[in-house]
Design an enzyme around this catalytic site. Structure first.
Site, PDB file in Angstrom:
ATOM      1  N   ASN A 238       0.865  -1.176   0.000  1.00 32.56           N
ATOM      2  CA  ASN A 238       0.000   0.000   0.000  1.00 32.56           C
ATOM      3  C   ASN A 238       0.902   1.226   0.000  1.00 32.56           C
ATOM      4  OD1 ASN A 238      -1.823   2.036   0.437  1.00 32.56           O
ATOM      5  ND2 ASN A 238      -2.285   1.477   2.563  1.00 32.56           N
TER       6      ASN A 238
ATOM      7  N   LYS B 176       0.117   4.237  -0.344  1.00 34.38           N
ATOM      8  CA  LYS B 176      -0.545   5.433   0.210  1.00 34.38           C
ATOM      9  C   LYS B 176      -0.314   6.635  -0.727  1.00 34.38           C
ATOM     10  CE  LYS B 176       0.156   3.460   4.742  1.00 34.38           C
ATOM     11  NZ  LYS B 176      -0.011   3.621   6.157  1.00 34.38           N
TER      12      LYS B 176
ATOM     13  N   HIS C 143      -9.588   1.132   4.604  1.00 34.89           N
ATOM     14  CA  HIS C 143      -8.335   1.284   5.356  1.00 34.89           C
ATOM     15  C   HIS C 143      -8.590   2.218   6.543  1.00 34.89           C
ATOM     16  CE1 HIS C 143      -4.231   2.458   6.318  1.00 34.89           C
ATOM     17  NE2 HIS C 143      -3.833   1.391   5.648  1.00 34.89           N
TER      18      HIS C 143
ATOM     19  N   GLU D 163      -7.007   4.601   7.691  1.00 38.05           N
ATOM     20  CA  GLU D 163      -6.788   6.027   7.405  1.00 38.05           C
ATOM     21  C   GLU D 163      -8.009   6.625   6.714  1.00 38.05           C
ATOM     22  OE1 GLU D 163      -3.065   5.507   5.384  1.00 38.05           O
ATOM     23  OE2 GLU D 163      -2.122   4.968   7.290  1.00 38.05           O
TER      24      GLU D 163
ATOM     25  N   GLU E 220      -5.629  -5.107  10.394  1.00 37.82           N
ATOM     26  CA  GLU E 220      -4.631  -4.067  10.598  1.00 37.82           C
ATOM     27  C   GLU E 220      -4.920  -3.325  11.906  1.00 37.82           C
ATOM     28  OE1 GLU E 220      -2.654  -2.890   6.714  1.00 37.82           O
ATOM     29  OE2 GLU E 220      -4.398  -1.611   6.903  1.00 37.82           O
TER      30      GLU E 220
ATOM     31  N   GLY F  14       2.063   2.270  10.661  1.00 35.38           N
ATOM     32  CA  GLY F  14       2.969   3.405  10.511  1.00 35.38           C
ATOM     33  C   GLY F  14       3.622   3.832  11.815  1.00 35.38           C
TER      34      GLY F  14
ATOM     35  N   SER G 297       3.124  -2.169  10.307  1.00 39.24           N
ATOM     36  CA  SER G 297       4.587  -2.166  10.492  1.00 39.24           C
ATOM     37  C   SER G 297       5.235  -3.513  10.184  1.00 39.24           C
ATOM     38  CB  SER G 297       4.950  -1.684  11.906  1.00 39.24           C
ATOM     39  OG  SER G 297       4.475  -0.371  12.111  1.00 39.24           O
TER      40      SER G 297
HETATM   41  C1  PEP Z   1      -0.903   0.045   5.808  1.00 41.80           C
HETATM   42  O1  PEP Z   1      -0.903   1.165   5.381  1.00 41.80           O
HETATM   43  O2  PEP Z   1      -1.805  -0.730   5.459  1.00 41.80           O
HETATM   44  C2  PEP Z   1       0.162  -0.357   6.716  1.00 41.80           C
HETATM   45  C3  PEP Z   1       0.095  -1.524   7.297  1.00 41.80           C
HETATM   46  O3  PEP Z   1       1.179   0.540   6.909  1.00 41.80           O
HETATM   47  P1  PEP Z   1       2.590   0.241   7.633  1.00 41.80           P
HETATM   48  O4  PEP Z   1       3.110  -1.054   7.080  1.00 41.80           O
HETATM   49  O5  PEP Z   1       3.463   1.414   7.264  1.00 41.80           O
HETATM   50  O6  PEP Z   1       2.324   0.144   9.095  1.00 41.80           O
END
Ligand code: PEP
Length: 250
Positions: free
Chosen positions: A9, A11, A94, A96, A166, A172, A212
């Site tokens: 992803n 973003k 997601h 976000e 998630e 992040g 992460s």
């Molecule tokens: C994501 O954006 O779905 C995500 C898991 O981000 P990160 O790996 O940076 O935590």
């Protein structure tokens, strides 16, 4: 046997001059065997990424979708447009988007139905916040998000759905769920699927972990029995890290 899926992803990052070469580097490194690999860039970068991975096993997905087919919906992108651009998958709900753009379980459900109608594979994101986890509400929150997103989805369609667990507190932040913690929630999701759709369907649905994930923790997470891949944010923007995660899934 579920083939693992490693999805990047990206973003809101990169320009087409950067995205094409990064996608090509990743596609060259992936080769033809191993897990399924997906890159989800911003809408404007989809053509550059699609061209860069053409003829390889890397697929292209979008980060959002709107449910109407066309019309006066300024700023939105339809399912048909994503197919036309070369997408096979779309990330839906997601955290976000839930946090900054007001997405709800109801909008996630509508978007999921829309994607399925045109054979786009939806990757439905669910996850609890830190407060929710600390209050002992993880199971209830995940149940609510899953049942909201999957309302009206029949068993046949469910086979084409991917779920991404998630935990919001791990996205992040550099803070990853331990393999045991993640596995516990993945198992809970699979049990929910089993209760609603039966064992056969539940055993075939891929449940990704996101939060992460990086080269250093990927093997332990991906080694869990109910973790079928990763939705990777930050680490998917670095070719070496992303390749190492893909290798960990082999
Ligand atoms: C994501 O954006 O779905 C995500 C898991 O981000 P990160 O790996 O940076 O935590």
């Amino acid at each position: 046997m579920r083939t693992k899926l490693i999805a990047g992803n990206w973003k809101m990052n990169l320009t087409s001059g950067e995205a094409g070469p990064l996608a090509k580097t990743i596609a060259d490194a992936v080769g033809s065997d191993g897990p399924d690999v997906l890159l989800c860039p911003s809408f404007t970068l989809i053509p550059a990424v699609r061209d860069a991975v053409d003829g390889t096993k890397v697929q292209v997905g979008a980060q959002n979708i709107f449910w109407e087919p066309k019309g006066a919906y300024t700023g939105e992108v339809s399912a048909e447009m994503l197919i036309d651009a070369g997408c096979s998958h779309v990330i839906i709900g997601h955290s976000e988007r839930r946090q900054y753009f007001g997405e709800t379980d109801a909008s996630v459900q509508r978007k999921t139905m829309t994607a399925l109608k045109v054979d786009l594979i939806p990757i439905i994101c669910v996850g609890e916040t830190l407060d929710e986890r600390e209050e002992g509400r993880t199971e209830a929150i995940i149940d609510k998000q899953i049942s909201g997103a999957l309302t009206g989805i029949e068993a046949d369609d469910m086979l084409r759905v991917v779920i991404a667990y998630e935990p919001v507190w791990a996205i992040g932040t550099g803070r990853t769920a331990t393999p045991d913690t993640a596995q516990e929630v993945h198992k809970q999701i699979r049990t929910w699927l089993k209760n609603k759709y039966g064992k056969d369907v539940a055993e075939q649905v891929r449940i990704l972990y996101g939060g992460s994930m990086k080269a250093a923790n990927a093997a332990d997470l991906l080694g869990q029995p109910d973790i079928d891949g990763g939705l990777v944010g930050g680490a998917s923007l670095k070719a070496d890290e992303f390749k190492a995660i893909i290798d960990a899934a082999r």
